[in-house]
Design an enzyme around this catalytic site. Sequence first.
Site, short mmCIF file in Angstrom:
data_model
loop_
_atom_site.label_atom_id
_atom_site.label_comp_id
_atom_site.label_asym_id
_atom_site.label_seq_id
_atom_site.Cartn_x
_atom_site.Cartn_y
_atom_site.Cartn_z
CB THR A 72 -0.38 -16.91 -0.12
OG1 THR A 72 0.25 -15.66 0.29
CG2 THR A 72 0.54 -17.86 -0.63
CG ASN A 140 1.21 -6.21 -4.27
OD1 ASN A 140 0.67 -6.50 -4.69
ND2 ASN A 140 2.22 -6.35 -3.19
CD GLN A 168 -2.90 -4.45 -0.73
OE1 GLN A 168 -3.05 -3.44 0.50
NE2 GLN A 168 -2.02 -5.10 0.14
CB SER A 182 -5.72 -11.45 3.28
OG SER A 182 -5.13 -11.17 3.88
CG HIS A 184 -2.55 -10.34 7.05
ND1 HIS A 184 -1.66 -9.72 7.47
CD2 HIS A 184 -2.45 -11.11 6.73
CE1 HIS A 184 -0.86 -10.38 6.33
NE2 HIS A 184 -1.35 -10.72 5.43
CB THR A 218 -9.36 -28.58 12.58
OG1 THR A 218 -9.72 -30.34 12.65
CG2 THR A 218 -10.45 -28.04 13.69
CB CYS A 300 10.68 -8.98 0.44
SG CYS A 300 11.82 -9.97 -0.30
N1 PLP Z 1 -2.03 -10.91 -2.47
C1 PLP Z 1 -1.47 -9.77 -2.13
C2 PLP Z 1 -2.35 -7.85 -3.28
C3 PLP Z 1 -1.84 -9.27 -1.02
O1 PLP Z 1 -1.06 -7.87 -1.19
C4 PLP Z 1 -0.84 -9.93 -0.55
C5 PLP Z 1 0.05 -9.86 0.29
O2 PLP Z 1 0.45 -9.16 0.80
C6 PLP Z 1 -1.25 -11.28 -0.85
C7 PLP Z 1 -2.42 -11.74 -2.06
C8 PLP Z 1 -0.88 -12.74 0.17
O3 PLP Z 1 -1.79 -12.02 1.66
P1 PLP Z 1 -1.62 -13.47 2.98
O4 PLP Z 1 -0.49 -12.77 4.17
O5 PLP Z 1 -3.17 -13.26 3.53
O6 PLP Z 1 -1.01 -14.83 1.76
#
Ligand code: PLP
Length: 363
Positions: A72, A140, A168, A182, A184, A218, A300
């Site tokens: 994000t 996604n 993704q 990302s 995670h 940091t 969501c």
């Molecule tokens: N972009 C896509 C395509 C995602 O699937 C997600 C997470 O759901 C994000 C951005 C946001 O990632 P983060 O959770 O690291 O902010």
Amino acid sequence: MAEALYLDHAATSPLRPDARQAWLSACDQALNASSVHSLGRNGKAKLEEARTQILADLDQLGANLIFTSGATEANALALKQAEGFDQIIFGATEHDSVFLAHPNAVILPVDSNGSHELEALKSLLSNGLKSFIAIMSANNETGALSDISHIGELCRAHKAWLHVDAVQSPFGIVNADSIALSAHKLGGSQGVGALVSRHTLKPLWRGGGQEKGARAGTENIAGIVAFSAALHAAKLSSIDWLDAKLEIESRLESDGCTILSKAIPRAPHILAFVNPHWSSQLQLMHMDLGGVCVSSGSACSSGKVKDSRVAKAMGFEALAGNILRVSGGWTTRPEDWQRFYDLWKLGFEAFLARKSVSAQVTA
Ligand code: PLP
């Protein structure tokens, strides 16, 4: 009851063992990469090692990589670079962190497969305006893959900036000006991500001079080394459940479901489908009660089930409340797809039976 089955890796993936190990090796030490003492230098070395490893695994050596708190923020940092551009263009199926960022962006439509309308993009790029375009590598909700290489060529020919949200599907991105990642989604920890770019970046905020002044604050060294380990493990891993997933897709089709984006290349881990009868909400309740974790599309933040904006953009207006997304990952085994389907089918048959009884009662 059997252990819960997790098939929602597109929302988040459990920490991989390699990532956990890397995280533990860093989190017990006081590592601030800006400190000049030996521990600080040790932290800086780990940080730079992770940066280089990630760029190498992405085949992006030579680019800059700025660590962020997730995709994000990486998307927001990329969009900051759009200041001063005449025209901002977003794909119609972008993640909310892009889609909601500029209310005045021009929306590039997709067809019923979720493929971007490239003729529309060409005509937008030909209007002589300085353009910034954001297109995701894989959607996604459906897994639909974008032809980033081709879109990037078009952008280069028109001197436009192409930003790719590669959350993704992070590997094999070419011709992009910036790439958001990302941790995670790959088996790293939440709250860590990166923006890869070939340009010098304007920061979102000011503060310490970390990350070459592009991202003050940091650095989260434990999270970053875990990110690097997770990405590396993802790069080396292979999927042994693709046939099992394809088999379930054809069963769902026999049950009257439509597999979204089936006609185009898709990220292998995502299966999204709609059926004409059973709502996402009821499907999710049934699956959850049966111990299988799936989702209705994107995760969501409110925990509510919303109609899918992506399905609507693809023309499935009436069925946007019936989407189910099943997504595999590094913990998935071939037999998990059958377990998912058996439970789904049980619920679907019960739902149809209830529907037919209530139709008879009201007739
Ligand atoms: N972009 C896509 C395509 C995602 O699937 C997600 C997470 O759901 C994000 C951005 C946001 O990632 P983060 O959770 O690291 O902010």
